[in-house]
Design a protein around this motif. Structure first.
Motif, short mmCIF file in Angstrom:
data_model
loop_
_atom_site.label_atom_id
_atom_site.label_comp_id
_atom_site.label_asym_id
_atom_site.label_seq_id
_atom_site.Cartn_x
_atom_site.Cartn_y
_atom_site.Cartn_z
N ALA A 136 -28.95 -17.85 -1.03
CA ALA A 136 -28.78 -19.12 -0.33
C ALA A 136 -29.72 -19.17 0.86
O ALA A 136 -29.91 -18.18 1.55
N ARG A 137 -30.28 -20.37 1.09
CA ARG A 137 -31.22 -20.55 2.21
C ARG A 137 -30.91 -21.87 2.91
O ARG A 137 -30.82 -22.91 2.26
N GLY A 138 -30.74 -21.84 4.20
CA GLY A 138 -30.66 -23.04 5.01
C GLY A 138 -29.40 -23.86 4.79
O GLY A 138 -28.31 -23.33 4.58
N GLY A 139 -29.56 -25.21 4.89
CA GLY A 139 -28.43 -26.12 4.83
C GLY A 139 -27.79 -26.20 3.45
O GLY A 139 -28.19 -25.51 2.51
N TRP A 140 -26.78 -27.06 3.38
CA TRP A 140 -26.01 -27.15 2.14
C TRP A 140 -26.92 -27.43 0.94
O TRP A 140 -27.72 -28.36 0.94
N ALA A 141 -26.78 -26.58 -0.08
CA ALA A 141 -27.53 -26.75 -1.32
C ALA A 141 -26.71 -26.13 -2.46
O ALA A 141 -25.84 -25.27 -2.24
N LYS A 142 -26.99 -26.58 -3.67
CA LYS A 142 -26.26 -26.10 -4.84
C LYS A 142 -27.07 -24.99 -5.50
O LYS A 142 -28.28 -25.10 -5.71
N TYR A 143 -26.36 -23.90 -5.86
CA TYR A 143 -26.98 -22.76 -6.52
C TYR A 143 -26.23 -22.48 -7.83
O TYR A 143 -25.01 -22.65 -7.89
N THR A 144 -26.97 -22.07 -8.85
CA THR A 144 -26.37 -21.91 -10.18
C THR A 144 -26.71 -20.55 -10.77
O THR A 144 -27.67 -19.89 -10.36
N ALA A 145 -25.88 -20.15 -11.73
CA ALA A 145 -26.13 -18.94 -12.50
C ALA A 145 -25.43 -19.09 -13.85
O ALA A 145 -24.61 -20.00 -14.04
N ARG A 146 -25.74 -18.20 -14.78
CA ARG A 146 -25.15 -18.28 -16.11
C ARG A 146 -24.55 -16.94 -16.48
O ARG A 146 -25.17 -15.89 -16.29
N PHE A 147 -23.32 -17.00 -17.00
CA PHE A 147 -22.64 -15.80 -17.50
C PHE A 147 -22.50 -15.88 -19.01
O PHE A 147 -22.18 -16.96 -19.55
N THR A 148 -22.70 -14.76 -19.68
CA THR A 148 -22.38 -14.67 -21.10
C THR A 148 -21.30 -13.59 -21.25
O THR A 148 -21.51 -12.43 -20.88
N ALA A 149 -20.14 -13.99 -21.74
CA ALA A 149 -19.00 -13.07 -21.80
C ALA A 149 -19.26 -11.95 -22.80
O ALA A 149 -19.64 -12.20 -23.95
N THR A 150 -19.02 -10.72 -22.35
CA THR A 150 -19.18 -9.56 -23.23
C THR A 150 -17.87 -9.17 -23.90
O THR A 150 -17.85 -8.39 -24.84
N ARG A 151 -16.75 -9.69 -23.39
CA ARG A 151 -15.44 -9.47 -23.98
C ARG A 151 -14.62 -10.74 -23.88
O ARG A 151 -14.90 -11.62 -23.08
N THR A 152 -13.60 -10.83 -24.72
CA THR A 152 -12.64 -11.94 -24.61
C THR A 152 -11.50 -11.51 -23.70
O THR A 152 -10.98 -10.40 -23.82
#
Length: 826
Positions: free
Chosen positions: A178-194
């Motif tokens: 995160a840098r500076g003022g309010w901003a949206k950051y994203t990431a992706r998860f791939t489940a390895t187990r149920t």
């Protein structure tokens, strides 16, 4: 959904003598093999009522966590730290979150935006973990999940995001900076187990502010953010319309919006403009049913979902008369005009061109084409019919002036009968309203008894939208009774134009209302028995009714029998001078409580004691505190009671015909928050109203109550004057049928409900119709008390072929069954 009742309402008539299963035995026939128990005669040469394509639909209300934690696919609970004691006494901004290190929630000028006021401040070395809904965050091996967070920091802050359960990681950890003022950051998860017990953790090495922490499955219904299995189950019904967003959500709370409210009031009515635009800019609100609603599932999503499943959208807007127990008319002309304009803006949002103000907002949300809105309802279950209708007329005039093609739907209050219902219908008829929304929740026997409800409605008056109905349970016997009633809806398709069971969804760990159509938890969902009935009817409607008649089942009616009882509901009361006298003058019971209360059996809650020569229930919070006395075999008697309300929300109840804790009648004086009185009947715990009137009970005043029971006729007197009377002699007919025709295929669809414990051999006369010998058969058959669960589905459709169809043929309908025969034309 109605909250005007503080308890289940009741009404059964000819069922006091039925077996505990509520089902009636079929006539015993020991005659020759070719004799039958029933006969159905079809008249294919006469055109019956046309059935509109909109006949059956669904009603969605955010009750039982139907939205957040349900149809809305968001997996993080309280993602924006907006939970509050205004929503639920146990809530805080950190409900469903656990923190380590130094963490605090903040509401100051550094917030994300005006409508998303609370955020989380973490110091370096701290973390926050979300526990999701039910048992945790549910993920499936191999599926992708999209993470996002809004963050604000001085300089840079490295965030580590993990998804794990008690057994370890569920996916590789992700890192964002995160840098500076309010901003949206994203990431992706791939489940390895149920796992159904996952936890999402965000940790930081340096101070940072966080808001809108989100985890949503990549695979949602048609990519529009809805939980796939729930949306698919709704779509599988093939509903013709979706009524939304409520229910009690619509006409409860303040009618102000954010800009009009002081102190950022949280308990507002549901207003559509709060629910559109970017999710981080949408409001959150206290949900009427005792939790918080994020509005991540908002009006745009409702319109989109309706389109995705091929259903007509049918929104409900507030009429500035509160309901569901609040019963207050908002007298503010400027506010009324604002709500009317909001409704016009809503129609423009749905149907306007992209060059219009609100059509442009729709296009910006990703849908440039119109949503084709044709129906809109104003208000929901208002219990002040005159005040409601004055406001409704102003809504209707404004809508019809600008959008004459929109059908504006009125309503008839929260009950199937009574003074509010009668007044509302009178006003609707006089104003030539197009359509009236009726609601009722009654016992299974009521639905068996009232198959003919709409037979006598004025064919030239307003049409009916049955927006909410259900019998009181999810067993197969409940579904059977609803199926029997639905044959009457179809037979009267010229009157009943729309019908929807309610409620639609229930999360098994967050239940405010039963019964419900679809049940779920954080990883699975299942259909109720009622769902299977609704699906069978929705997918086999037909285009026109083919007139038909059927023989019935002999009535088992006898006199009303039972002991007597006293009760309270959220009230303290004192009783005295109880007398029960037989019709011949014989004294059956006399108690002035000058001694003890040994003649009475305590079957309910509360705290009963003899005080100063009166029998007093002193627990003001207790509900259904029944005590009973006498013989369950008593019949044809007079009851006298002196009753005094001492304190509390309601009045008092005097019972008669008491067989046991689930089977009785009672005269409920000052019920529904002391706004009306009614005679209710309970059968196997399910209740319905037999007769009701507006009125209240005064505190501290002694009332003389007299009830005269003769056969199945009951007369009620209050302070020596007749209050009302009724005859409970309507048969709960277990054998019901209707025949419709599918214009496209030419099929005759013979729909038969056999809600009894024996098979029904039936002679069917098709009236000379030319048909093929084979029919496709779909059957629902199960034990009356069968209930579908996550692991078992005893109520499920079975398909087969019947090869004995002719102009006249015999078919045996199984005990406790719903059967559809699709007969092809020859």
């Amino acid at each position: 959904m109605s909250r005007t009742r503080t308890r289940w309402r009741l009404s059964l008539t000819a069922t006091a003598l039925l077996a505990a299963s509520f089902l009636v035995p079929a006539p015993v026939n020991a005659a020759a093999e070719d004799t039958t128990d029933y006969a159905i005669t079809v008249d294919p040469r006469t055109a019956g009522a046309k059935i509109d394509d909109t006949m059956y639909g669904v009603f969605f209300e955010d009750i039982n966590r139907a939205a957040d934690g349900g149809l809305y696919a968001e997996l993080v609970q309280n993602r924006s730290f907006e939970y509050s004691t205004a929503d639920n006494r146990s809530y805080t901004p950190l409900t469903s979150w656990a923190t380590t290190g130094t963490a605090k929630t903040v509401d100051d000028d550094g917030r994300l935006n005006a409508r998303n006021r609370t955020y989380l401040a973490l110091d370096g070395g701290s973390s926050v973990t979300n526990s999701g809904y039910n048992t945790g965050i549910s993920v499936e091996k191999g599926k992708v999940y999209d993470f996002s967070v809004w963050a604000r920091t001085e300089g840079r802050s490295a965030l580590t995001v993990t998804l794990q359960d008690a057994d370890g990681e569920l996916s590789e950890a992700r890192r964002v900076t995160a840098r500076g003022g309010w901003a949206k950051y994203t990431a992706r998860f791939t489940a390895t187990r149920t796992s159904a017990t996952g936890r999402l953790t965000v940790s930081t090495g340096s101070p940072v502010a966080l808001d809108m922490i989100s985890l949503i499955p990549r695979d949602t219904y048609k990519g529009h953010g809805l939980r796939k299995d729930l949306a698919q189950r709704i779509a599988a019904l093939d509903p013709a319309f979706v009524r939304f967003p409520g229910g009690c959500l619509v006409n409860t709370g303040s009618m102000q919006d954010y800009s009009e409210s002081s102190n950022w009031e949280r308990k507002r009515s549901y207003q559509w403009k709060d629910t559109i635009g970017p999710v981080e800019q949408r409001a959150t609100n206290a949900n009427f049913w005792g939790y918080n609603q994020s509005y991540g599932l908002g009006y745009h999503e409702y319109f989109q979902f309706s389109e995705d499943i091929g259903a007509m959208p049918l929104p409900v807007v507030p009429a500035l008369v509160t309901g569901c127990g609040q019963n207050r008319a908002v007298d503010d002309d400027a506010l009324l005009k604002r709500h009317i304009q909001d409704t016009l803006d809503l129609i423009e949002y749905a149907n306007g061109p992209v060059t219009s103000e609100w059509g442009r907002k729709r296009a910006k949300a990703g849908h440039p084409k119109p949503f084709h809105l044709t129906h809109l309802a104003v208000g929901n279950e208002e219990n002040l019919p005159n005040e409601y209708f004055e406001r409704f007329k102003q809504f209707r005039a404004a809508i019809e002036a600008k959008y004459p093609d929109i059908t504006v739907v009125s309503n008839s209050g929260p009950d199937d009968s009574g003074s509010t219902f009668d007044t509302a219908w009178k006003l609707n008829r006089e104003a030539n309203v197009d359509m009236v929304d009726e609601h009722y929740y009654n016992s299974p026997a009521w639905f068996l008894q009232n198959n003919d409800r709409y037979d006598s409605y004025d064919r030239n008056g307003p049409k009916v939208f049955l927006g909410e109905y259900a019998s009181q349970g999810n067993t197969f016997k409940n579904a059977l009774s609803e199926a029997a009633f639905m044959t009457g809806l179809e037979r009267n398709a010229d009157i009943v134009k729309l019908a929807s069971y309610a409620p639609l969804l229930a999360n098994e760990d967050y239940v405010q209302w039963r019964p419900d159509l679809i049940w779920f938890n954080n990883h699975a969902s299942w259909n109720s028995a009622n769902y299977e009935v609704q699906k069978l009817f929705m997918r086999n409607v037909g285009d026109r009714v083919v007139p038909s008649t059927a023989t019935g089942t002999p009535s088992l009616n006898g006199p009303i029998t039972g002991a007597v009882g006293l009760s309270t509901w959220a009230t303290t009361a004192a009783y005295d001078d109880v007398r029960v006298t037989g019709a011949d003058g014989t004294a059956l019971l006399s108690d002035d409580f000058s001694g003890d209360a040994s003649k009475w059996t305590h079957t309910g809650g509360g705290s009963w004691s003899v005080q100063d020569g009166q029998y007093v229930q002193s627990d003001e919070a207790a509900e259904n505190t029944m005590v009973s006395a006498g013989d369950p075999a008593w019949h044809d008697y007079d009851v006298h009671v002196k009753a005094t309300k001492k304190s509390g929300k309601e009045g008092f109840l005097v019972a008669f015909g008491v067989k046991d804790t689930g089977n009785y009648y009672w005269w409920n004086l000052g019920g529904w928050n002391n706004t009306q009185s009614a005679v209710e009947q309970a059968v196997d715990g399910g209740k319905s109203t037999l007769v009701s009137k507006a009125g209240s009970i005064e505190t501290g005043r002694a009332y003389d109550i007299d009830i005269k029971v003769r056969g199945r006729q009951v007369t009620l007197l209050l302070d020596g004057k007749e209050w009302g009377s009724f005859t409970d002699d309507k048969p709960a007919e277990p054998f019901r049928q209707v025949v419709t025709k599918d214009k496209k295929t030419g099929d005759l669809i013979v729909k038969v409900v056999n809600a009894q414990a024996a098979d029904a051999r039936t002679a069917i006369d098709l009236g000379g119709a030319k048909v093929r010998p084979k029919a496709a058969v779909t059957t629902l058959a199960a034990a009356p008390d069968a209930v579908n669960t996550e692991t078992e589905a005893p109520v499920a459709p079975v398909t087969s072929t019947f090869s004995g169809v002719a102009d006249r043929f015999t078919y045996t309908f199984p005990a406790n069954s719903v059967t559809f025969l699709r007969i092809r034309k020859g």
